[in-house]
Scaffold this motif. Structure first.
Motif, PDB file in Angstrom:
ATOM      1  N   TYR A 180      15.230   8.004 100.962  1.00 25.77           N
ATOM      2  CA  TYR A 180      14.498   6.736 101.059  1.00 25.77           C
ATOM      3  C   TYR A 180      13.263   6.732 100.169  1.00 25.77           C
ATOM      4  N   GLN A 181      12.694   7.903  99.945  1.00 23.23           N
ATOM      5  CA  GLN A 181      11.437   7.972  99.215  1.00 23.23           C
ATOM      6  C   GLN A 181      11.609   7.946  97.699  1.00 23.23           C
ATOM      7  N   VAL A 182      12.819   8.262  97.220  1.00 25.30           N
ATOM      8  CA  VAL A 182      13.016   8.266  95.759  1.00 25.30           C
ATOM      9  C   VAL A 182      14.071   7.293  95.254  1.00 25.30           C
ATOM     10  N   GLN A 200       0.138   5.353  96.380  1.00 25.70           N
ATOM     11  CA  GLN A 200      -1.111   5.935  95.867  1.00 25.70           C
ATOM     12  C   GLN A 200      -1.344   7.365  96.364  1.00 25.70           C
ATOM     13  N   LYS A 201      -0.682   7.746  97.444  1.00 26.28           N
ATOM     14  CA  LYS A 201      -0.775   9.141  97.889  1.00 26.28           C
ATOM     15  C   LYS A 201       0.338   9.898  97.168  1.00 26.28           C
ATOM     16  N   ARG A 202      -0.040  10.625  96.144  1.00 25.37           N
ATOM     17  CA  ARG A 202       0.960  11.216  95.244  1.00 25.37           C
ATOM     18  C   ARG A 202       1.108  12.714  95.477  1.00 25.37           C
ATOM     19  N   TYR A 203       2.326  13.177  95.383  1.00 25.79           N
ATOM     20  CA  TYR A 203       2.625  14.601  95.603  1.00 25.79           C
ATOM     21  C   TYR A 203       3.306  15.254  94.398  1.00 25.79           C
ATOM     22  N   GLY A 204       3.769  14.460  93.445  1.00 23.71           N
ATOM     23  CA  GLY A 204       4.683  14.978  92.430  1.00 23.71           C
ATOM     24  C   GLY A 204       4.061  15.944  91.428  1.00 23.71           C
ATOM     25  N   LEU A 225       7.628   7.568  97.224  1.00 17.88           N
ATOM     26  CA  LEU A 225       7.015   6.729  98.251  1.00 17.88           C
ATOM     27  C   LEU A 225       6.588   7.589  99.433  1.00 17.88           C
ATOM     28  N   SER A 226       5.312   7.542  99.758  1.00 21.42           N
ATOM     29  CA  SER A 226       4.849   8.210 100.968  1.00 21.42           C
ATOM     30  C   SER A 226       5.016   7.211 102.114  1.00 21.42           C
ATOM     31  N   TRP A 227       5.836   7.578 103.081  1.00 19.77           N
ATOM     32  CA  TRP A 227       6.336   6.641 104.110  1.00 19.77           C
ATOM     33  C   TRP A 227       5.372   5.529 104.493  1.00 19.77           C
ATOM     34  N   ASN A 255      15.676  16.801 109.190  1.00 21.74           N
ATOM     35  CA  ASN A 255      14.330  16.998 108.669  1.00 21.74           C
ATOM     36  C   ASN A 255      13.298  16.551 109.693  1.00 21.74           C
ATOM     37  N   GLU A 256      12.452  17.478 110.078  1.00 23.45           N
ATOM     38  CA  GLU A 256      11.286  17.182 110.914  1.00 23.45           C
ATOM     39  C   GLU A 256      11.612  16.322 112.126  1.00 23.45           C
ATOM     40  N   GLN A 257      12.505  16.858 112.946  1.00 23.66           N
ATOM     41  CA  GLN A 257      12.821  16.172 114.204  1.00 23.66           C
ATOM     42  C   GLN A 257      11.539  15.917 115.003  1.00 23.66           C
TER      43      GLN A 257
HETATM   44  C1  BGP Z   1       6.845  15.292 105.594  1.00 17.82           C
HETATM   45  C2  BGP Z   1       8.101  14.566 105.262  1.00 17.82           C
HETATM   46  C3  BGP Z   1       8.203  14.095 103.866  1.00 17.82           C
HETATM   47  C4  BGP Z   1       6.898  13.722 103.215  1.00 17.82           C
HETATM   48  C5  BGP Z   1       5.749  14.622 103.561  1.00 17.82           C
HETATM   49  C6  BGP Z   1       4.398  14.094 103.162  1.00 17.82           C
HETATM   50  O1  BGP Z   1       6.510  15.029 106.901  1.00 17.82           O
HETATM   51  O2  BGP Z   1       9.244  15.335 105.537  1.00 17.82           O
HETATM   52  O3  BGP Z   1       9.188  13.123 103.803  1.00 17.82           O
HETATM   53  O4  BGP Z   1       6.638  12.386 103.221  1.00 17.82           O
HETATM   54  O5  BGP Z   1       5.712  14.928 104.924  1.00 17.82           O
HETATM   55  O6  BGP Z   1       3.952  13.183 104.108  1.00 17.82           O
HETATM   56  P1  BGP Z   1       3.220  11.862 103.752  1.00 17.82           P
HETATM   57  O7  BGP Z   1       4.087  11.169 102.765  1.00 17.82           O
HETATM   58  O8  BGP Z   1       3.083  11.126 105.026  1.00 17.82           O
HETATM   59  O9  BGP Z   1       1.893  12.241 103.181  1.00 17.82           O
END
Ligand code: BGP
Length: 474
Positions: A18-20, A435-439, A428-430, A165-167
């Motif tokens: 969903y995020q990419v 603007q919250k970038r991780y890449g 996309l950060s959920w 993922n992350e239940q």
């Molecule tokens: C984890 C998720 C990811 C991701 C990451 C960063 O909880 O598995 O999908 O989004 O966190 O979180 P966020 O985008 O809320 O900063």
């Protein structure tokens, strides 16, 4: 002396469909609960959705060629259930299978090990509508069928699998805080949903053994090791409660097939313990994973929370305005408190590499399974300089420190099979938009203004390339 990283260490990066992907309604994809949720006003930062995301569905070849250029050894992606079964079950959608087959083949062509996540939160809306999704035991059968389809279709080439993922996050945010779909606040349901997810996870793992006998599978857990706020006995007790309530409630089930006793007793007293059917615990015990996937971002510090104290309702910082996140807790058990010893990001996530070593040692002693660090990374604002470069030294520092902590944990005796940076490209950060970038790769995607989706390698891209080349020394 620190132990070196093993020769076959999986130097990876991670993402989620969903995020990419984007292409939210193409090639007969069905609607997921996220497609629905983001359309409710006020749910995400500036109403951002994943309709286009970073368009990886159309640009996966370009993205994989960047991975190859970096020398990436593994790529963790997730499958969108609604591409395979648009209604969650029934007839399989060949176009959906085709997409992931192409993606997997492209990775393998570039010698990148695919790590496939079966479920990264995008539940088919049809299942939510029909029987409440995870709220019903019916989900177990549908999740099993979906998983088996993936095992049969991709298991010849994909050897590493993440089940759920992350239940702990998708259920907490979906059923305790209402920040994620389906947007419910109901403690009893929260534990019931988790019981079903535990069963679905175990059943899928059991099936996996039949179809991919030479593969490895495990859930990815959002692991935030707990700290006590002080040495006051009441804070130590709060910390113990929080560890059990927020971590071991899941990990004990995954690995030992049983719930921790004190929390179970507490839930019974409150009348919110999950309804368990005969035979459930044997199913759970038969679904032991090969490894634990650990998504690590931060530790959490806890103190005593009186009855009538803070609940899970605290304000959540999804704007990047530092200092706006509020404490949350369970009255009578524990509450979170800022750890003044640690720096925080603009989204109020603390930065604690040593916490990762501490957590990994706890996992070693309690569970003894190999670990895949399936996510770790830094979400920050990034700035494109006039010369077009992105100098994300803060991200390099973050990852470097966490890799060191991993090496220390390996030296302590923890077996670690790989490390996936969250994330390869920006995505996309959920709840926090773009603007919250991780890449390690910038994507020109924004809520507003010009966004041509072009990819730009950040400074961290070159740095990580070097880390991989030198198998961890940098
Ligand atoms: C984890 C998720 C990811 C991701 C990451 C960063 O909880 O598995 O999908 O989004 O966190 O979180 P966020 O985008 O809320 O900063």
């Amino acid at each position: 002396r620190l132990k070196p990283f093993p020769k076959n260490f999986l130097w990876g990066a991670a993402s989620a469909a969903y995020q990419v992907e984007g292409a939210w309604n193409e090639d007969d994809k069905g609607v997921s609960i996220w497609d629905t949720f983001v359309r409710i006003p006020g749910k995400t930062f500036k109403g951002t959705n994943g309709d286009v995301a970073v368009d990886n569905y159309h640009r996966y070849k370009e993205d994989i060629s960047l991975m190859a250029e970096m020398g990436l050894k593994a790529y963790r992606f997730s499958v969108a259930w609604t591409r395979i079964y648009p209604n969650g079950k029934g007839e399989v959608n060949q176009k959906g299978l085709d997409f992931y087959n192409k993606l997997i083949d492209e990775l393998i062509k570039h010698k990148i090990e695919p790590i496939c996540t079966i479920y990264h939160w995008d539940l088919p809306q049809a299942l939510q509508d029909e029987y409440g999704g995870w709220e019903s035991r019916k989900i177990i059968e549908d999740f099993k069928n979906y998983s088996v389809t993936l095992f049969k279709e991709f298991g010849d080439r994909v050897k590493y699998w993440v089940s759920l993922n992350e239940q702990n996050i998708f259920t907490r945010l979906g059923y305790q805080t209402a920040l994620h779909p389906p947007g419910v606040k109901d403690d009893r349901l929260f534990f019931q949903v988790n019981h079903h997810a535990n069963l679905a996870n175990a059943v899928a793992i059991k099936e996996f053994r039949k179809y991919v006998p030479d593969g490895k599978i495990g859930p990815s857990f959002a692991y935030s090791p707990a700290y006590p706020a002080s040495s006051k006995p009441e804070d130590i007790l709060a910390f113990e409660n929080a560890e059990e309530f927020t971590n071991h409630w899941w990990l004990d089930i995954y690995v030992h097939g049983k719930y921790p006793k004190a929390t179970w007793e507490y839930l019974e007293r409150k009348g919110i313990a999950p309804k368990v059917e005969e035979g459930d615990f044997s199913i759970l015990q038969e679904g032991k994973p090969d490894f634990l996937g650990v998504n690590y971002y931060q530790t959490t510090t806890y103190e005593k929370n009186p009855l009538g104290g803070v609940t899970m309702d605290g304000h959540f910082n999804n704007t990047g305005k530092k200092g706006t996140a509020e404490d949350i807790g369970v009255p009578g058990l524990f509450k979170t408190v800022a750890n003044e010893n640690l720096e925080r990001t603009n989204w109020d996530w603390n930065i604690d590499p040593q916490g990762l070593r501490i957590g990994l040692r706890r996992l070693l002693n309690l569970y003894g399974l190999p670990i895949l660090i399936s996510e770790n990374g830094l979400g920050e604002f990034d700035q494109v300089e006039k010369d077009g470069s992105i100098r994300d030294d803060y991200r390099i520092d973050y990852i470097r420190a966490h890799l060191k902590a991993i090496q220390e944990a390996m030296t302590d005796g923890v077996e670690i099979i790989g490390y996936c940076v969250w994330s390869f490209t920006d995505l996309l950060s959920w709840l926090n938009g773009f603007q919250k970038r991780y890449g390690l790769v910038y994507v020109n995607q924004h809520e507003e203004g010009e966004h041509d989706l072009r990819r730009i390698k950040k400074k961290s891209f070159y740095w990580y390339k070097d880390v991989i080349e030198n198998n961890g020394s940098n």
